[in-house]
Design a protein around this motif. Structure first.
Motif, PDB file in Angstrom:
ATOM      1  N   THR A 153       0.831  -1.205   0.000  1.00 45.99           N
ATOM      2  CA  THR A 153       0.000   0.000   0.000  1.00 45.99           C
ATOM      3  C   THR A 153       0.864   1.253   0.000  1.00 45.99           C
ATOM      4  O   THR A 153       0.383   2.339   0.281  1.00 45.99           O
ATOM      5  N   TRP A 156      -0.368   3.927  -4.165  1.00 45.22           N
ATOM      6  CA  TRP A 156      -1.536   4.796  -4.271  1.00 45.22           C
ATOM      7  C   TRP A 156      -2.069   5.256  -2.925  1.00 45.22           C
ATOM      8  O   TRP A 156      -2.515   6.404  -2.795  1.00 45.22           O
ATOM      9  N   MET A 157      -2.016   4.415  -1.896  1.00 45.91           N
ATOM     10  CA  MET A 157      -2.589   4.813  -0.617  1.00 45.91           C
ATOM     11  C   MET A 157      -1.799   5.932   0.046  1.00 45.91           C
ATOM     12  O   MET A 157      -2.352   6.812   0.698  1.00 45.91           O
ATOM     13  N   ARG A 159      -0.359   8.261  -1.441  1.00 42.82           N
ATOM     14  CA  ARG A 159      -0.564   9.513  -2.170  1.00 42.82           C
ATOM     15  C   ARG A 159      -1.918  10.159  -1.886  1.00 42.82           C
ATOM     16  O   ARG A 159      -2.183  11.262  -2.348  1.00 42.82           O
ATOM     17  N   LEU A 160      -2.764   9.464  -1.124  1.00 43.72           N
ATOM     18  CA  LEU A 160      -4.077  10.018  -0.809  1.00 43.72           C
ATOM     19  C   LEU A 160      -3.960  11.168   0.188  1.00 43.72           C
ATOM     20  O   LEU A 160      -3.083  11.167   1.054  1.00 43.72           O
ATOM     21  N   LYS A 163      -4.152  12.940   5.553  1.00 42.78           N
ATOM     22  CA  LYS A 163      -3.366  12.025   6.384  1.00 42.78           C
ATOM     23  C   LYS A 163      -3.707  12.221   7.868  1.00 42.78           C
ATOM     24  O   LYS A 163      -3.889  13.343   8.349  1.00 42.78           O
ATOM     25  N   SER A 174      -4.103   7.923   5.218  1.00 42.92           N
ATOM     26  CA  SER A 174      -5.217   8.782   4.834  1.00 42.92           C
ATOM     27  C   SER A 174      -6.501   8.322   5.516  1.00 42.92           C
ATOM     28  O   SER A 174      -6.745   7.122   5.686  1.00 42.92           O
ATOM     29  N   ILE A 176      -9.321   8.561   4.203  1.00 45.22           N
ATOM     30  CA  ILE A 176     -10.272   8.135   3.169  1.00 45.22           C
ATOM     31  C   ILE A 176     -10.478   6.619   3.161  1.00 45.22           C
ATOM     32  O   ILE A 176     -11.618   6.150   3.239  1.00 45.22           O
ATOM     33  N   PRO A 177      -9.412   5.791   3.065  1.00 48.56           N
ATOM     34  CA  PRO A 177      -9.648   4.337   3.087  1.00 48.56           C
ATOM     35  C   PRO A 177     -10.212   3.851   4.411  1.00 48.56           C
ATOM     36  O   PRO A 177     -10.986   2.886   4.440  1.00 48.56           O
ATOM     37  N   CYS A 180     -13.922   4.667   4.253  1.00 45.62           N
ATOM     38  CA  CYS A 180     -14.583   3.796   3.270  1.00 45.62           C
ATOM     39  C   CYS A 180     -14.761   2.380   3.824  1.00 45.62           C
ATOM     40  O   CYS A 180     -15.812   1.762   3.605  1.00 45.62           O
TER      41      CYS A 180
END
Length: 309
Positions: A153, A156-157, A159-160, A163, A174, A176-177, A180
């Protein structure tokens, strides 16, 4: 001894209900997972309406998660900050799940969606678990260590945006995950009556790299909060939580879990994973068979709420 279930609107043998809860509790204690994804199908196969089975199992999950969550809190094996992110998003996911549940029930499609979801979810997860366990057993017998493959990870993770530092888990990731993941588990829990631990635990370990020592406690925190909200929402919105049924299942579950834990300690990890994978796959296939078999009643009348005559 017959016991009338007021919400399910049918009589059931009380010893069968307690035994059903004990059987799932035994499996939960032996495999170390929540029993919602097994108990809900078992209730449906026994004749309980899917809407009542899903909502009632949510209350049973709350009861079974409470003692576990408190135990992990006392041992300080919970990342409260991470659990809070998962809990907030999980509650929102539960709200969406209850809304979807209500709408599908109004359209008369709830039973079909639950069956298709279980076929897809359980068949996929069961097949993956069984394959991984058999590979581990084969490698052990050949004397060659099985390489542990964890998805990377770092690309891409990392770079989200957004943080967040989770000090207890010693990671920066991040939000975001995390949100989600909580949203998805909350949605599935409310719609299908599953705690989601068998999805959440590996996701936290392999995707977010959360230390294994605090994963279970953090997962229980999220499960307790989101499923408590789902239970209240189901009871107030759809009136599908059968307290009598839930109480029988809880009593049996507590008893069965104690014996299951003792048996589970005597079996190897690879064997446990293989048995669990086979069990999950079998339940998924049973749903698939029920979908293609000709029903006893070819026609049924239903109200807009989805209740059948």
């Amino acid at each position: 001894m017959e016991l009338y279930l007021p919400i399910a609107e049918l009589p059931m043998n009380v010893f069968m209900l307690v035994g059903m809860g004990a059987a799932v509790g035994f499996l939960s204690g032996m495999f170390g997972v929540g029993g919602g994804f097994l108990l809900t199908p078992l209730l449906i196969f026994s004749g309980i309406p899917p809407a009542v089975a899903v909502a009632t199992v949510s209350s049973q999950i709350v009861a079974s998660s409470t003692s576990g969550a408190l135990s992990y809190f006392r041992r300080k094996a919970v990342d409260v900050k991470l659990g809070s992110y998962l809990l907030v998003s999980g509650v929102f996911g539960s709200y969406l799940g209850v809304m979807a549940f209500t709408r599908l029930r109004e359209l008369g499609q709830l039973d079909l969606v639950i069956a298709l979801s279980y076929v897809t979810l359980l068949s996929t997860i069961g097949a993956l678990m069984l394959t991984e366990a058999l590979r581990a057993i084969a490698a052990q017998r050949s004397g060659k260590p099985l390489p542990v493959k964890r998805p990377s990870t770092q690309g891409w993770m990392q770079r989200l945006p957004l943080k967040v530092r989770f000090s207890r888990s010693k990671l920066v990731v991040s939000a975001i995950p995390v949100a989600c993941l909580g949203l998805i588990i909350g949605f599935l829990g409310a719609l299908l009556g599953i705690g989601g631990g068998f999805i959440m635990v590996p996701a936290l370990i392999y995707l977010l790299k959360v230390p294994t020592a605090i994963v279970i406690g953090t997962t229980l925190m999220q499960t307790l909060g989101s499923m408590a909200f789902a239970t209240i929402a189901q009871a107030s919105t759809n009136q599908t939580v059968d307290v009598v049924l839930g109480l029988c299942l809880m009593i049996g579950g507590v008893i069965g879990a104690q014996f299951g834990a003792e048996v589970g300690q005597k079996l190897r990890g690879e064997t446990l994973r293989a048995l669990l994978g086979l069990l999950v796959l079998s339940v998924g296939l049973r749903f698939a068979v029920d979908l293609v078999l000709t029903p006893d009643d070819l026609y049924s009348l239903s109200f807009p709420t989805g209740e059948q005559l």
